[in-house]
Design an enzyme around this catalytic site. Structure first.
Site, PDB file in Angstrom:
ATOM      1  N   GLU A  79       0.832  -1.198   0.000  1.00 54.25           N
ATOM      2  CA  GLU A  79       0.000   0.000   0.000  1.00 54.25           C
ATOM      3  C   GLU A  79       0.866   1.247   0.000  1.00 54.25           C
ATOM      4  O   GLU A  79       1.959   1.260   0.554  1.00 54.25           O
ATOM      5  CB  GLU A  79      -0.909  -0.013   1.240  1.00 54.25           C
ATOM      6  CG  GLU A  79      -1.934  -1.135   1.149  1.00 54.25           C
ATOM      7  CD  GLU A  79      -2.796  -1.300   2.388  1.00 54.25           C
ATOM      8  OE1 GLU A  79      -3.943  -1.746   2.228  1.00 54.25           O
ATOM      9  OE2 GLU A  79      -2.339  -1.007   3.501  1.00 54.25           O
ATOM     10  N   CYS A 116       3.239   8.488   1.295  1.00 50.31           N
ATOM     11  CA  CYS A 116       3.819   7.534   2.243  1.00 50.31           C
ATOM     12  C   CYS A 116       4.065   6.237   1.483  1.00 50.31           C
ATOM     13  O   CYS A 116       3.144   5.631   0.943  1.00 50.31           O
ATOM     14  CB  CYS A 116       2.835   7.337   3.406  1.00 50.31           C
ATOM     15  SG  CYS A 116       3.400   6.154   4.612  1.00 50.31           S
ATOM     16  N   CYS A 147       6.758  -7.113   7.308  1.00 55.24           N
ATOM     17  CA  CYS A 147       7.912  -6.611   8.070  1.00 55.24           C
ATOM     18  C   CYS A 147       8.423  -7.750   8.926  1.00 55.24           C
ATOM     19  O   CYS A 147       7.627  -8.515   9.463  1.00 55.24           O
ATOM     20  CB  CYS A 147       7.472  -5.424   8.948  1.00 55.24           C
ATOM     21  SG  CYS A 147       8.844  -4.582   9.769  1.00 55.24           S
ATOM     22  N   CYS A 195       6.836  -4.963  16.123  1.00 53.08           N
ATOM     23  CA  CYS A 195       6.463  -3.930  17.092  1.00 53.08           C
ATOM     24  C   CYS A 195       5.023  -4.208  17.516  1.00 53.08           C
ATOM     25  O   CYS A 195       4.145  -4.417  16.669  1.00 53.08           O
ATOM     26  CB  CYS A 195       6.618  -2.542  16.490  1.00 53.08           C
ATOM     27  SG  CYS A 195       8.307  -2.264  15.906  1.00 53.08           S
ATOM     28  N   CYS A 236       1.854  -2.328  16.112  1.00 53.48           N
ATOM     29  CA  CYS A 236       1.792  -2.052  14.672  1.00 53.48           C
ATOM     30  C   CYS A 236       1.110  -3.190  13.918  1.00 53.48           C
ATOM     31  O   CYS A 236       1.467  -4.355  14.078  1.00 53.48           O
ATOM     32  CB  CYS A 236       3.213  -1.844  14.144  1.00 53.48           C
ATOM     33  SG  CYS A 236       3.281  -1.675  12.352  1.00 53.48           S
ATOM     34  N   CYS A 265      -1.200   5.745  10.124  1.00 51.18           N
ATOM     35  CA  CYS A 265       0.078   5.124  10.506  1.00 51.18           C
ATOM     36  C   CYS A 265      -0.158   3.806  11.204  1.00 51.18           C
ATOM     37  O   CYS A 265      -0.954   3.742  12.144  1.00 51.18           O
ATOM     38  CB  CYS A 265       0.826   5.976  11.512  1.00 51.18           C
ATOM     39  SG  CYS A 265       1.170   7.599  10.962  1.00 51.18           S
TER      40      CYS A 265
HETATM   41  N1  SAH Z   1       9.198   0.450   9.898  1.00 51.02           N
HETATM   42  C1  SAH Z   1       9.497   1.827   9.943  1.00 51.02           C
HETATM   43  C2  SAH Z   1       8.619   2.611   9.017  1.00 51.02           C
HETATM   44  C3  SAH Z   1       7.157   2.616   9.393  1.00 51.02           C
HETATM   45  S1  SAH Z   1       6.769   4.236   9.792  1.00 51.02           S
HETATM   46  C4  SAH Z   1       9.410   2.331  11.350  1.00 51.02           C
HETATM   47  O1  SAH Z   1       8.917   1.589  12.192  1.00 51.02           O
HETATM   48  O2  SAH Z   1       9.856   3.437  11.595  1.00 51.02           O
HETATM   49  C5  SAH Z   1       5.250   4.147  10.510  1.00 51.02           C
HETATM   50  C6  SAH Z   1       5.214   4.886  11.851  1.00 51.02           C
HETATM   51  O3  SAH Z   1       3.951   4.624  12.454  1.00 51.02           O
HETATM   52  C7  SAH Z   1       6.259   4.348  12.814  1.00 51.02           C
HETATM   53  O4  SAH Z   1       6.724   5.349  13.664  1.00 51.02           O
HETATM   54  C8  SAH Z   1       5.463   3.341  13.577  1.00 51.02           C
HETATM   55  O5  SAH Z   1       6.075   3.032  14.787  1.00 51.02           O
HETATM   56  C9  SAH Z   1       4.151   4.056  13.739  1.00 51.02           C
HETATM   57  N2  SAH Z   1       3.037   3.150  14.026  1.00 51.02           N
HETATM   58  C10 SAH Z   1       2.978   1.825  13.823  1.00 51.02           C
HETATM   59  N3  SAH Z   1       1.782   1.347  14.232  1.00 51.02           N
HETATM   60  C11 SAH Z   1       1.083   2.400  14.682  1.00 51.02           C
HETATM   61  C12 SAH Z   1      -0.240   2.544  15.203  1.00 51.02           C
HETATM   62  N4  SAH Z   1      -1.041   1.514  15.307  1.00 51.02           N
HETATM   63  N5  SAH Z   1      -0.645   3.779  15.547  1.00 51.02           N
HETATM   64  C13 SAH Z   1       0.174   4.847  15.387  1.00 51.02           C
HETATM   65  N6  SAH Z   1       1.416   4.775  14.896  1.00 51.02           N
HETATM   66  C14 SAH Z   1       1.869   3.556  14.553  1.00 51.02           C
HETATM   67 FE1  SF4 Z   2       7.857  -2.984  11.145  1.00 51.37          FE
HETATM   68 FE2  SF4 Z   2       5.657  -1.771  12.085  1.00 51.37          FE
HETATM   69 FE3  SF4 Z   2       7.820  -1.997  13.640  1.00 51.37          FE
HETATM   70 FE4  SF4 Z   2       7.875  -0.306  11.577  1.00 51.37          FE
HETATM   71  S1  SF4 Z   2       6.538  -0.148  13.369  1.00 51.37           S
HETATM   72  S2  SF4 Z   2       9.455  -1.776  12.165  1.00 51.37           S
HETATM   73  S3  SF4 Z   2       6.592  -1.462  10.081  1.00 51.37           S
HETATM   74  S4  SF4 Z   2       6.574  -3.699  12.825  1.00 51.37           S
END
Ligand code: SAH
Ligand code: SF4
Length: 390
Positions: free
Chosen positions: A116, A129, A136, A140, A143, A366
């Site tokens: 996406e 974006c 991934c 996390c 996420c 996000c």
């Molecule tokens: N993998 C990279 C790029 C993804 S950026 C990274 O983790 O930095 C997407 C951003 O959204 C990251 O800061 C991630 O931590 C945040 N994010 C992930 N899940 C989220 C959620 N459910 N609500 C708000 N932010 C979230």
């Molecule tokens: Fe992967 Fe989501 Fe963690 Fe970013 S925030 S590194 S996309 S698991």
């Protein structure tokens, strides 16, 4: 008797590859790789430079989708290129438009995988974006993408191709200098960890920044990482774009749980890489992303610790209200809590905008991106409501 002069064809005719072999894509090649590709199909050495410039311009200034449109190349060259190469971008499977104007593209790439990309229009800019992986490897805990296993890294073509697809959709090619751009900013904040795919991300961003092509300024590209420390050094040296860190916690204990890569690269090591990041100044600050999770990382003490930790780093703190997804084990902090947290950070001299969730109604915010294959299959009918006709 005079010997007839041999007529050297402009290009060698090389038989078309067998069906089933995908032709190599000219999109996504670095400048040097494009030179090699043109040499390999027999374009004359002394013409390479000119042809290279012409083709680069057709691809990245005009955005053409077929060799036929490259009208300053001879018919022979066009036919030869078309027999040897493709000019392909990811294919749009669906496009959803949120009530706030956010557009989410579900894109199909080689192998039938789906990723996406999300376009977020604002008054002073338009941000795309972009994803770097299908799924991934990191997990996390807040996420949605993290609940999906890694399928594969995207190629440079598939990464820059997301920008090209958005520009196709927005009808934004052939800009004159000074034209207002619809896609003015890129954030590598879609699916995946860009620094587990650094080479391809670098090559794609070099293409996006190339002045004879898409020509986005390096300062309008932000790469977000969960903290792959050794690769952060490469961002500064090899890409030169802006850096965002998914920080999210102020103690190693909590960060170990939220962002498991922290078990390998602790907060102190991560912050050292930030301090060492080149060209930092008030105009080039590191963004610290901080997802606001109720009763997990949102206390006053957290806010105070955060500003202590990043002291001395030119930074802004982007507070992201948690975006829920089905089955998520967290809740979003209350608005009061988020504003109280922001006040403490502000009082310490850091700008701390609260990121306004965009495209929530289409699960484009996000951390909500998840490939789609599953979700799309599960609820194709549901998704189709609100999808603009393609
Ligand atoms: N993998 C990279 C790029 C993804 S950026 C990274 O983790 O930095 C997407 C951003 O959204 C990251 O800061 C991630 O931590 C945040 N994010 C992930 N899940 C989220 C959620 N459910 N609500 C708000 N932010 C979230
Ligand atoms: Fe992967 Fe989501 Fe963690 Fe970013 S925030 S590194 S996309 S698991």
């Amino acid at each position: 008797m005079t010997t007839p002069t041999a007529i050297t064809p402009n290009v060698l005719t090389i038989p078309r590859k067998q069906d089933g072999d995908a032709l190599p894509n000219l999109i996504g090649l670095t400048r040097d790789q494009l030179t090699d590709a043109l040499q390999n199909v027999g374009i004359k050495e002394k013409q390479i430079k000119m042809r290279h410039a012409q083709i680069w311009q057709w691809m990245y200034v005009k955005g053409v989708q077929s060799f036929d449109e490259m009208t300053n190349l001879s018919k022979d060259i066009r036919a030869n290129l078309a027999a040897q190469f493709q000019l392909s971008r990811p294919e749009i499977v669906t496009k959803q438009v949120s009530t706030d104007g956010t557009r989410k593209y579900l894109l199909r790439i080689q192998g039938g995988h789906e990723v996406e990309a999300v376009y977020i229009p604002e008054t002073d800019r338009g941000t795309l974006c972009v994803s770097s992986q299908v799924g991934c490897t990191l997990t996390c805990s807040f996420c949605h993408t993290g609940t999906q296993k890694l399928v594969r890294n995207l190629t440079a073509a598939e990464i820059v191709g997301q920008i090209m697809v958005a520009r196709d959709d927005l009808n934004e090619w052939d800009l004159e200098p000074g034209d207002k751009r619809l896609v003015s900013n890129i954030v590598l904040m879609g699916m995946g960890e860009p620094l587990y795919n650094t080479d391809n991300v670098r090559d794609a961003m070099k293409i996006a920044m190339d002045n004879e092509g898409i020509a986005l300024s390096r300062r309008r590209i932000t790469l977000s990482t969960s903290g792959i420390v050794p690769e952060i050094y490469r961002v500064g040296e090899e890409i030169g774009c802006m850096l965002a860190i998914s920080f999210h916690a102020t103690t190693d204990d909590v960060r170990d749980k939220l962002v498991p890569i922290n078990r390998k690269h602790k907060i102190a090591e991560l912050l050292q890489a930030c301090r060492d990041f080149p060209r930092l100044s008030n105009a080039e600050r590191i963004t610290f992303e901080y997802v606001m999770l109720k009763d997990v990382n949102d206390s006053d003490e957290d806010a105070h610790r955060l500003v202590e930790l990043i002291k001395g780093i030119p930074a802004k703190i982007n507070l992201i209200p948690f975006n829920p997804w089905p089955g998520a084990p967290y809740e979003r902090s209350s608005n009061n809590r988020i504003h109280r947290f922001a006040d403490i950070v502000n009082a310490a001299g850091y700008s701390s905008p609260v990121r306004k969730p965009r495209g929530e109604d289409i699960m484009a915010a996000c951390g909500q991106l998840k490939s789609a294959t599953e979700r799309a299959r599960k609820s194709r009918a549901e998704m189709e409501r609100g999808i603009e006709g393609l």
